[in-house]
Design an enzyme around this catalytic site. Structure first.
Site, mmCIF file in Angstrom:
data_model
loop_
_atom_site.group_PDB
_atom_site.id
_atom_site.type_symbol
_atom_site.label_atom_id
_atom_site.label_comp_id
_atom_site.label_asym_id
_atom_site.label_seq_id
_atom_site.Cartn_x
_atom_site.Cartn_y
_atom_site.Cartn_z
ATOM 1 N N ASP A 1 41.772 47.355 31.216
ATOM 2 C CA ASP A 1 40.528 46.702 30.795
ATOM 3 C C ASP A 1 40.402 46.590 29.282
ATOM 4 O O ASP A 1 39.407 46.067 28.783
ATOM 5 C CB ASP A 1 39.317 47.463 31.356
ATOM 6 C CG ASP A 1 39.256 47.412 32.877
ATOM 7 O OD1 ASP A 1 38.521 48.211 33.464
ATOM 8 O OD2 ASP A 1 39.964 46.582 33.464
ATOM 9 N N CYS B 1 39.828 36.652 42.949
ATOM 10 C CA CYS B 1 39.395 37.095 41.621
ATOM 11 C C CYS B 1 40.058 36.176 40.602
ATOM 12 O O CYS B 1 41.071 35.546 40.887
ATOM 13 C CB CYS B 1 39.836 38.539 41.420
ATOM 14 S SG CYS B 1 39.802 39.049 39.710
ATOM 15 N N ARG C 1 28.098 40.635 32.798
ATOM 16 C CA ARG C 1 28.414 41.548 33.884
ATOM 17 C C ARG C 1 28.735 42.941 33.384
ATOM 18 O O ARG C 1 28.599 43.922 34.116
ATOM 19 C CB ARG C 1 29.632 41.042 34.677
ATOM 20 C CG ARG C 1 29.438 39.710 35.373
ATOM 21 C CD ARG C 1 30.606 39.438 36.276
ATOM 22 N NE ARG C 1 30.807 40.575 37.187
ATOM 23 C CZ ARG C 1 31.754 40.576 38.127
ATOM 24 N NH1 ARG C 1 32.577 39.543 38.232
ATOM 25 N NH2 ARG C 1 31.897 41.616 38.927
ATOM 26 N N LYS D 1 29.546 50.984 33.281
ATOM 27 C CA LYS D 1 29.406 50.133 34.474
ATOM 28 C C LYS D 1 30.222 50.710 35.623
ATOM 29 O O LYS D 1 29.744 50.857 36.750
ATOM 30 C CB LYS D 1 29.891 48.712 34.180
ATOM 31 C CG LYS D 1 30.086 47.842 35.425
ATOM 32 C CD LYS D 1 30.537 46.457 35.081
ATOM 33 C CE LYS D 1 31.982 46.292 34.777
ATOM 34 N NZ LYS D 1 32.860 46.342 35.968
ATOM 35 N N ASN D 2 31.465 51.090 35.331
ATOM 36 C CA ASN D 2 32.389 51.473 36.401
ATOM 37 C C ASN D 2 32.160 52.875 36.947
ATOM 38 O O ASN D 2 32.799 53.268 37.918
ATOM 39 C CB ASN D 2 33.831 51.296 35.924
ATOM 40 C CG ASN D 2 34.150 49.827 35.752
ATOM 41 O OD1 ASN D 2 33.406 48.958 36.191
ATOM 42 N ND2 ASN D 2 35.262 49.544 35.091
ATOM 43 N N ARG E 1 43.569 40.529 44.488
ATOM 44 C CA ARG E 1 43.182 41.949 44.372
ATOM 45 C C ARG E 1 42.851 42.430 45.770
ATOM 46 O O ARG E 1 41.713 42.507 46.168
ATOM 47 C CB ARG E 1 42.017 42.106 43.404
ATOM 48 C CG ARG E 1 42.397 41.762 41.965
ATOM 49 C CD ARG E 1 41.209 41.851 41.021
ATOM 50 N NE ARG E 1 40.720 43.223 40.877
ATOM 51 C CZ ARG E 1 39.562 43.529 40.275
ATOM 52 N NH1 ARG E 1 38.794 42.556 39.810
ATOM 53 N NH2 ARG E 1 39.161 44.767 40.143
HETATM 54 C C1 EPZ Z 1 38.751 49.145 38.956
HETATM 55 O O1 EPZ Z 1 39.001 48.021 39.806
HETATM 56 C C2 EPZ Z 1 37.840 48.613 37.845
HETATM 57 N N1 EPZ Z 1 36.625 48.103 38.439
HETATM 58 C C3 EPZ Z 1 38.554 47.486 37.093
HETATM 59 O O2 EPZ Z 1 37.736 47.120 35.971
HETATM 60 C C4 EPZ Z 1 39.867 47.987 36.540
HETATM 61 O O3 EPZ Z 1 40.574 46.902 36.000
HETATM 62 C C5 EPZ Z 1 40.714 48.619 37.669
HETATM 63 O O4 EPZ Z 1 39.960 49.627 38.355
HETATM 64 C C6 EPZ Z 1 41.979 49.273 37.138
HETATM 65 O O5 EPZ Z 1 41.689 50.243 36.203
HETATM 66 C C7 EPZ Z 1 35.613 48.961 38.691
HETATM 67 O O6 EPZ Z 1 35.686 50.152 38.469
HETATM 68 C C8 EPZ Z 1 34.369 48.387 39.286
HETATM 69 P P1 EPZ Z 1 42.323 49.253 41.557
HETATM 70 P P2 EPZ Z 1 39.679 48.227 41.245
HETATM 71 O O7 EPZ Z 1 42.007 49.301 43.010
HETATM 72 O O8 EPZ Z 1 39.159 49.460 41.853
HETATM 73 C C9 EPZ Z 1 46.123 47.192 43.617
HETATM 74 C C10 EPZ Z 1 36.362 45.746 34.643
HETATM 75 O O9 EPZ Z 1 36.782 44.951 33.793
HETATM 76 N N2 EPZ Z 1 45.437 47.430 44.903
HETATM 77 O O10 EPZ Z 1 42.533 50.522 40.839
HETATM 78 O O11 EPZ Z 1 39.530 46.945 41.982
HETATM 79 C C11 EPZ Z 1 45.385 46.155 42.761
HETATM 80 O O12 EPZ Z 1 45.717 44.846 43.127
HETATM 81 C C12 EPZ Z 1 37.078 45.841 36.001
HETATM 82 O O13 EPZ Z 1 35.397 46.501 34.484
HETATM 83 C C13 EPZ Z 1 46.100 47.106 46.077
HETATM 84 O O14 EPZ Z 1 47.235 46.620 46.065
HETATM 85 O O15 EPZ Z 1 41.215 48.395 40.804
HETATM 86 C C14 EPZ Z 1 45.842 46.523 41.361
HETATM 87 O O16 EPZ Z 1 47.079 45.942 41.100
HETATM 88 C C15 EPZ Z 1 38.008 44.695 36.227
HETATM 89 N N3 EPZ Z 1 45.436 47.322 47.251
HETATM 90 C C16 EPZ Z 1 45.967 48.048 41.454
HETATM 91 O O17 EPZ Z 1 46.055 48.380 42.839
HETATM 92 C C17 EPZ Z 1 44.176 47.857 47.308
HETATM 93 O O18 EPZ Z 1 43.625 48.040 48.397
HETATM 94 C C18 EPZ Z 1 44.810 48.805 40.836
HETATM 95 O O19 EPZ Z 1 43.604 48.308 41.367
HETATM 96 C C19 EPZ Z 1 43.543 48.184 46.106
HETATM 97 C C20 EPZ Z 1 44.189 47.967 44.903
#
Ligand code: EPZ
Length: 435
Positions: free
Chosen positions: A312, A118, A404, A22-23, A123
């Site tokens: 995850d 979320c 999803r 998916k990702n 997030r």
């Molecule tokens: C991706 O989400 C995945 N989603 C998530 O999987 C996964 O949990 C996550 O990466 C971490 O591995 C998809 O790929 C579609 P991040 P993403 O930006 O991109 C902070 C699943 O179950 N952050 O790497 O949203 C954030 O709050 C999903 O399949 C900021 O502070 O995650 C978090 O603490 C759920 N500001 C950390 O960074 C920002 O602008 C990592 O988030 C962006 C992120």
């Protein structure tokens, strides 16, 4: 509304097959918007999130043909004339925010709804927005929308260091930077296999990118990208989920196959922690063969960005610890509050408590079936895993969360010996009086 009804305990045997990621599929679909013509992505899972992003892409202009039978999707982006991603769709799925980079990269402008909240806390997308600004976009917020404009229709390029490292921000910045007038650099970039596979596809489309899979990615913008056919990667989180399930619910001593997965994408940390559980594992070109132990050894884990232990998989690991003989802790360093599954696990008699960003599980307590509520994708699969080893009946409600990210989960689990059925129910029905 749908629920899963699970009768347990059941011992699983045989094999489980991993579907497309998916990702990785989601950023590949967004990349298709950058190129005039038809991009075809294969090994695409038939999931609600894929359908949601198809709708978002369609409203911006391209034709999107989803072929679930072939696990393929075709995106003809000859026309992208409405660079707007509406709230009605973006609110359903955060990854729709990838349209910011895709539309700025293709049209030099975009109006994309902020993703909103979320299940497990804030997030933010501040890194996406700040990075776009560093690459030359003028950005303002208007009625809950991010409105971005690149002077002269293309980003200028620039350097951006993200803290923390973010998968989504790395994807969005790559989408914008590949057609910038100049060069760009992303520091502390995400190294997740999903990002690397997506970046390799951009290179196949003609992008100039160095450093994929490292913390520093450098991009030299090009005038245009060309459409391609690309095969999506196997889903590493589904593979990890099935390995954990095999260790906790498989027949002790009997090899259990996880097929069609790429074990390289699991990351070394997961493999090291998993070895500690006593589950003997052989990694193959096909995936993995897990031989469950008599009883799982409790292993504490800490989630990290790749190649660390994936956040995850922490809910699934938490459930496995309930079947272990002893105590261990799950610490999530990516999300402070990703423990919505814990109160539901307690309903099943599991002895687990949360303190800050850590859950401690005291294994070996009897797990007894009950009605439990899904709250988000990975939390809900952990409830299904618990239901398989619980005695009696477990109803997992609101499984739209599962749809999803897991394709045909009940069919797959039944093929390995689980007693699980999808049923409809009325969430607001009055409970019958017993007397
Ligand atoms: C991706 O989400 C995945 N989603 C998530 O999987 C996964 O949990 C996550 O990466 C971490 O591995 C998809 O790929 C579609 P991040 P993403 O930006 O991109 C902070 C699943 O179950 N952050 O790497 O949203 C954030 O709050 C999903 O399949 C900021 O502070 O995650 C978090 O603490 C759920 N500001 C950390 O960074 C920002 O602008 C990592 O988030 C962006 C992120």
């Amino acid at each position: 509304m749908d629920k899963f009804v699970i009768e347990g305990p059941r011992t699983l045997s045989g094999s489980l097959t991993v579907g497309g990621s998916k990702n990785t599929a989601l950023p590949l679909m967004a990349a298709a918007v950058l190129a005039e013509g038809t991009t075809r992505v294969t090994n695409v899972p038939d999931l609600r999130d894929v359908h949601t992003l198809s709708k978002v892409i369609r409203v911006t202009g391209p034709d999107v043909t989803v072929r679930p039978d072939e696990h393929a999707i075709e995106i003809n982006a000859s026309t992208v004339d409405e660079p707007v991603a509406p709230y009605e769709l973006v609110k359903k799925m955060r990854a729709s925010f990838y349209m910011l980079g895709a539309l700025v990269g293709r049209c030099g402008r975009a109006r994309v709804s902020l993703p909103g909240g979320c299940a497990w806390g804030p997030r933010p997308v501040d890194l996406h927005i700040e990075g776009m600004k560093q690459f030359g976009a003028e950005i303002e917020l208007d009625e809950g929308y991010v409105v971005a404009k690149a002077t002269g229709g293309r980003l200028s390029g620039g350097t951006f260091r993200m803290e923390p490292s973010s998968v989504g921000a790395t994807v969005n910045l790559l989408l914008g930077a590949v057609t910038a007038r100049g060069g760009s650099k992303i520091e502390n970039a995400a190294m997740e296999p999903d990002v690397v596979a997506f970046g390799e596809a951009l290179k196949k489309m003609g992008a100039q990118i160095d450093g994929l899979g490292t913390r520093t990615i450098e991009i030299q913008g090009v005038d245009a990208l060309t459409p391609i056919e690309v095969r999506n990667t196997p889903d590493r989180i589904e593979m990890g989920t099935f390995m954990i399930l095999a260790a906790m619910a498989g027949e002790p001593g009997e090899p259990f196959e996880i097929n069609n997965g790429n074990h390289e994408h699991l990351g070394q940390a997961f493999k090291d922690y998993f070895r500690g559980t006593g589950a003997e594992t052989k990694y193959t070109d096909e995936g993995a063969v897990v031989t469950p132990p008599e009883t799982v050894t409790p292993v504490s884990i800490r989630t990290e960005t790749y190649p660390g232990f994936p956040t995850d998989l922490q809910a699934q690991w938490t459930v496995m610890l309930a079947t272990a003989d002893g105590e261990a802790t799950v610490t999530d360093t990516i999300y402070d509050d990703r423990f919505k599954h814990v109160p539901e696990l307690q309903r099943l008699g599991i002895d687990v408590t949360v303190d800050g960003n850590a859950a401690t599980v005291r294994g070996g307590q009897p797990i007894k079936g009950a009605q439990v509520m899904s709250t988000d994708l990975r939390a809900s699969v952990s409830l299904v895993m618990a239901g398989i080893v619980a005695s009696g009946r477990t109803d997992v409600l609101r499984i739209y969360h599962l749809d999803r990210g897991y394709e045909n989960l009940a069919t797959k689990l039944r093929s390995a010996g689980a007693n699980i059925e999808r049923q409809q129910y009325d969430e607001f029905a009055e409970p019958e009086r017993k007397a």
